[in-house]
Design an enzyme around this catalytic site. Structure first.
Site, PDB file in Angstrom:
ATOM      1  N   PRO A   1      47.950  50.459  45.201  1.00 15.79           N
ATOM      2  CA  PRO A   1      48.399  48.981  45.165  1.00 15.79           C
ATOM      3  C   PRO A   1      49.419  48.743  46.372  1.00 15.79           C
ATOM      4  CG  PRO A   1      48.642  50.218  43.210  1.00 15.79           C
ATOM      5  CD  PRO A   1      48.158  51.109  44.256  1.00 15.79           C
TER       6      PRO A   1
ATOM      7  N   GLU B   1      50.036  57.671  37.583  1.00 16.19           N
ATOM      8  CA  GLU B   1      51.022  56.712  38.492  1.00 16.19           C
ATOM      9  C   GLU B   1      50.788  57.272  39.728  1.00 16.19           C
ATOM     10  OE1 GLU B   1      52.649  54.509  36.457  1.00 16.19           O
ATOM     11  OE2 GLU B   1      51.607  55.300  34.799  1.00 16.19           O
TER      12      GLU B   1
ATOM     13  N   ARG C   1      27.855  47.676  54.781  1.00 12.00           N
ATOM     14  CA  ARG C   1      27.031  46.645  55.652  1.00 12.00           C
ATOM     15  C   ARG C   1      27.147  46.296  57.028  1.00 12.00           C
ATOM     16  NH1 ARG C   1      25.875  42.524  52.232  1.00 12.00           N
ATOM     17  NH2 ARG C   1      26.331  41.127  53.766  1.00 12.00           N
TER      18      ARG C   1
ATOM     19  N   ASP D   1      28.122  36.643  57.766  1.00 12.38           N
ATOM     20  CA  ASP D   1      28.611  36.664  56.522  1.00 12.38           C
ATOM     21  C   ASP D   1      29.830  35.788  56.538  1.00 12.38           C
ATOM     22  OD1 ASP D   1      26.844  38.110  55.238  1.00 12.38           O
ATOM     23  OD2 ASP D   1      28.029  39.624  54.734  1.00 12.38           O
TER      24      ASP D   1
END
Ligand code: JD8
Length: 227
Positions: free
Chosen positions: A89, A116, A154, A169
């Site tokens: 994160p 954690e 991709r 895209d």
């Protein structure tokens, strides 16, 4: 393109690996994905990978030794050494630019945490590229690693049927607007019609309509993309 995924839960990837686009790319030899269980690099009798946080607090932290040793051992398994990517994160937010950067590497080592997260010394020692898939909380790095693999493959030549489709895209180098509205048959459904221009056969007008559709949608939904 080769991916080495280091995780405490390699089973999480099995369904994804047998999925169509990725499975086809693997079968064609365009992509290779090797899974490694971090627990295999523990030395103690109970194969312990986590411990209580220094300073106290809830949850458990993944010990540095098995992770650092797993990454070093996996790097030795093949040439060239891969760029080490830690899903966290706290990482750099993933967007198509980051995906393009990652796709430029021949080999990526994706390191997935749980609980954690990792002891800080994993980052201090390995100096990985730290990536986050967005500003929301998930339970571990595995789903984030699958997002990275899915987006990066991709861009591997030959993986998409049509060589060009990945490049055009939404968010890709050639076009950073949202996609235009798409329609298929029937021409009318519950009173909603396919725009006349799309069945006109006038390719110039269709291109102009789609361009306008992209701009309007981007203005309405993601004005942040326009500057
Ligand atoms: C890795 C454990 C769980 C739960 C702290 C770290 C990415 N965009 C993203 N959101 N969340 C993650 C992510 C979450 C992870 C781990 C990535 C390892 N967790 C969280 C809350 C308490 N830990 C992520 N990429």
């Amino acid at each position: 393109m080769r991916f080495d995924v280091l995780t405490l839960f390699p089973e999480i990837f099995s369904g994804y690996l047998t999925q169509s686009l990725l499975k086809l790319a693997i079968d064609r030899g365009l992509v290779r994905i090797d899974l490694h269980n971090i627990r295999d690099w523990t030395h103690d009798k109970h194969h312990c990978v986590d411990d209580r946080p220094s300073g106290g607090g809830p949850g458990m932290v993944i010990k540095p030794e098995p992770v650092v040793e797993a990454v070093e051992a996996v790097q030795q398994q093949a040439e060239p050494p891969g760029r080490v990517v830690l899903l966290t994160p706290q990482g750099r937010p993933l967007d198509q630019r980051v995906v393009e950067e990652l796709a430029a590497h021949q080999r990526l080592l994706l390191v997935c945490g749980r609980y954690e997260g990792f002891d800080q010394r994993v980052s201090d020692i390995l100096k990985p590229e730290e990536i986050s898939i967005g500003d929301f909380v998930i339970n571990g790095g595995e789903v984030a690693a699958m997002v990275v693999v899915d987006a990066v493959i991709r861009l591997v030549p030959g993986v998409l049927g049509d060589e060009d489709s990945g490049r055009f895209d939404s968010f890709s180098t050639g076009n950073r607007l949202l996609e235009f509205a798409q329609y298929t048959r029937p021409r009318e459904y519950r009173g909603h019609e396919v725009p006349e221009v799309l069945i006109s056969g006038d390719h110039e007008k269709i291109a102009a309509w789609r361009d306008q559709s992209s701009r309007e949608r981007t203005q309405q939904r993601r004005p942040d993309l326009l500057n």
